[in-house]
Write a protein that holds these residues in place. Structure first.
Motif, mmCIF file in Angstrom:
data_model
loop_
_atom_site.group_PDB
_atom_site.id
_atom_site.type_symbol
_atom_site.label_atom_id
_atom_site.label_comp_id
_atom_site.label_asym_id
_atom_site.label_seq_id
_atom_site.Cartn_x
_atom_site.Cartn_y
_atom_site.Cartn_z
ATOM 1 N N LEU A 100 44.915 46.803 69.888
ATOM 2 C CA LEU A 100 43.584 47.230 69.916
ATOM 3 C C LEU A 100 42.579 46.369 69.317
ATOM 4 O O LEU A 100 43.041 45.458 68.488
ATOM 5 C CB LEU A 100 43.205 48.765 69.910
ATOM 6 N N ASP A 101 41.108 46.256 69.927
ATOM 7 C CA ASP A 101 40.360 45.495 69.058
ATOM 8 C C ASP A 101 39.814 46.110 67.815
ATOM 9 O O ASP A 101 39.938 47.422 67.769
ATOM 10 C CB ASP A 101 39.131 45.175 70.006
ATOM 11 N N ALA A 102 39.329 45.400 66.790
ATOM 12 C CA ALA A 102 38.911 46.076 65.638
ATOM 13 C C ALA A 102 37.329 46.310 65.755
ATOM 14 O O ALA A 102 36.717 46.903 64.674
ATOM 15 C CB ALA A 102 38.933 44.773 64.653
ATOM 16 N N ASP A 103 36.578 45.939 67.024
ATOM 17 C CA ASP A 103 35.356 46.081 66.763
ATOM 18 C C ASP A 103 34.880 47.769 67.281
ATOM 19 O O ASP A 103 33.811 48.025 67.550
ATOM 20 C CB ASP A 103 34.658 45.081 67.898
ATOM 21 N N LEU A 104 35.877 48.560 67.443
ATOM 22 C CA LEU A 104 35.681 50.034 67.621
ATOM 23 C C LEU A 104 35.525 49.971 69.036
ATOM 24 O O LEU A 104 34.824 51.071 69.545
ATOM 25 C CB LEU A 104 34.901 50.624 66.722
ATOM 26 N N GLN A 105 35.057 48.965 69.830
ATOM 27 C CA GLN A 105 35.023 49.249 71.379
ATOM 28 C C GLN A 105 35.960 49.993 72.113
ATOM 29 O O GLN A 105 35.745 50.824 73.343
ATOM 30 C CB GLN A 105 34.681 47.859 72.174
ATOM 31 N N ASN A 106 37.252 49.899 71.754
ATOM 32 C CA ASN A 106 38.389 50.556 72.421
ATOM 33 C C ASN A 106 38.483 51.763 71.326
ATOM 34 O O ASN A 106 39.124 51.627 70.011
ATOM 35 C CB ASN A 106 39.737 49.845 72.174
ATOM 36 N N GLU A 152 29.839 51.148 72.846
ATOM 37 C CA GLU A 152 29.290 49.780 72.611
ATOM 38 C C GLU A 152 29.483 49.179 71.539
ATOM 39 O O GLU A 152 29.991 49.865 70.459
ATOM 40 C CB GLU A 152 27.586 50.514 72.615
ATOM 41 N N ARG A 153 29.246 47.798 71.553
ATOM 42 C CA ARG A 153 29.441 47.153 70.153
ATOM 43 C C ARG A 153 28.338 47.588 69.285
ATOM 44 O O ARG A 153 27.194 47.085 69.579
ATOM 45 C CB ARG A 153 29.651 45.576 70.300
ATOM 46 N N VAL A 154 28.566 48.200 67.989
ATOM 47 C CA VAL A 154 27.567 48.686 67.428
ATOM 48 C C VAL A 154 27.035 47.681 66.317
ATOM 49 O O VAL A 154 26.077 47.285 66.448
ATOM 50 C CB VAL A 154 28.121 49.960 66.450
HETATM 51 MG MG MG Z 1 34.869 43.724 71.755
#
Ligand code: MG
Ligand code: UDP
Length: 335
Positions: free
Chosen positions: A95-101, A200-202
């Motif tokens: 998974l991605d680290a940006d918390l979008q997933n 959303e990318r916060v």
């Molecule tokens: Mg992303």
């Protein structure tokens, strides 16, 4: 070696604002799951405070957290590869680290694996990205679906789960330009997709610039098909045929109508031009066919994976040597 049920593999590039929350939420989800797990965070040469934060987190959660630090920025997919190489779990979730997933969706994927799937993809239900980030992905997804025939709706979503044998197969592909979801699909016997939320990318922006994105799309295209090369031959043949037909048509018309017809032979030149351009393109496409085969060999992907061999202990004379080698390999992987 300790048995580990689930590995999470997460690439990190300049994600200082998200890391703590990410780890907290992942641990909460995995704890609730009840099985043994490890969370592998791969730092892809971040230039912000991500590395220090990762070191602190690793010290704090020394049981479940593995941190891999790459010396510089190599890109998302190489970073995921580094994580896969480190993973020990029976099932690996990326998974991605940006918390979008949202990590909270992981149990859905694990349930699908438990149902017998090798590869579980995910579809972002309401994708919360800007129009300019969404558009190229949409076009690309459509092209991929057309050219590979593999029905995956959303190739870009990295929230995915792979069974151990698929991960081992991926790791045996030494090629440099990789697109992991495509590679995985190539080895999977049964894959499915689940619908997931997309947040959303916060904190700050996508780490993908337009150029990086274009580069990634070419990686994806070349990693799965040589069709663009073949297209050259096809266009070449079409052009030649058009040229030939035009030439014949002009010759016949000239015989019927006399030399004054069709601007004193100007069009004949065009017919010739078409024919020769067509030949050239065809030749180029032919070179491309060789090139694609060379490319295939250079990549050195394994041809197949044996899942199981029955009666291996029977008459040894009847077992092809190749099969013996392969079972040795799979046996190694399972331990
Ligand atoms: Mg992303
Ligand atoms: N990432 C990475 N190396 C890079 C670019 C991105 O490891 O060179 C990571 C990033 O930290 C994130 C994931 O890959 O965890 C996806 O990146 P991003 O969210 O920027 O991509 P997008 O959501 O726009 O597809």
């Amino acid at each position: 070696m300790k048995f580990i049920a689930t590995s999470l593999v997460i690439p990190v590039y300049n994600e200082q604002a998200n890391l703590e929350e990410l780890v907290r939420r992942c641990i909460a989800v995995c704890d609730a799951q009840g099985d043994s797990y490890e969370i592998i965070l791969v730092d892809d040469g971040s230039r912000d405070r991500s590395r220090e934060i990762l070191r602190e987190l690793a010290a704090k959660h020394s049981n479940n957290l593995v941190v891999v630090l790459l010396n510089r920025n190599y890109g998302q997919h190489p970073a995921v590869m580094a994580g896969l190489a480190q993973s020990r779990g029976n099932v690996v979730v990326t998974l991605d680290a940006d918390l979008q997933n949202p990590p909270e969706e992981i149990p859905k994927l694990l349930a699908a694996v438990a149902d017998g799937c090798d590869v579980v993809g995910s579809v972002r239900m309401q994708r919360k990205d800007s129009f300019f980030r969404r558009m190229p992905s949409r076009i690309l997804n459509a092209i991929v679906r057309k050219t590979t025939g593999v029905m995956m709706t959303d190739y870009g979503c990295m929230l995915r789960a792979y069974r151990r044998n698929i991960v081992d197969a991926i790791l045996q592909c030494p090629e440099r330009s990789t697109f992991i979801p495509i590679l995985a699909n190539g080895f999977s016997a049964k894959s499915t997709e689940v619908h997931v939320e997309h947040a959303e990318r916060v904190n700050d922006d996508s780490k993908y610039s337009v150029w990086k994105l274009i580069n990634l799309q070419f990686d994806l295209l070349t990693s799965m098909t040589a069709f663009p090369l073949r297209l050259l031959s096809i266009v070449g043949v079409i052009l030649s045929v058009v040229g030939f037909s035009a030439g014949i048509f002009l010759a016949v018309m000239r015989l019927i109508q006399g030399p004054g017809w069709a601007a004193e032979g100007v069009f004949t030149i065009f017919a010739g031009l078409f024919i020769f351009t067509g030949f050239q393109l065809f030749g180029l496409g032919l070179v491309g066919e060789y090139l694609s085969r060379v490319y295939d060999d250079v990549r050195g992907r394994p041809r197949y994976f044996v899942e199981e061999i029955l009666n291996l202990d029977g008459d040894p004379g009847s077992v092809p040597e190749k099969a013996v080698i392969n079972i040795a390999k799979t046996g190694e992987n399972k331990s």
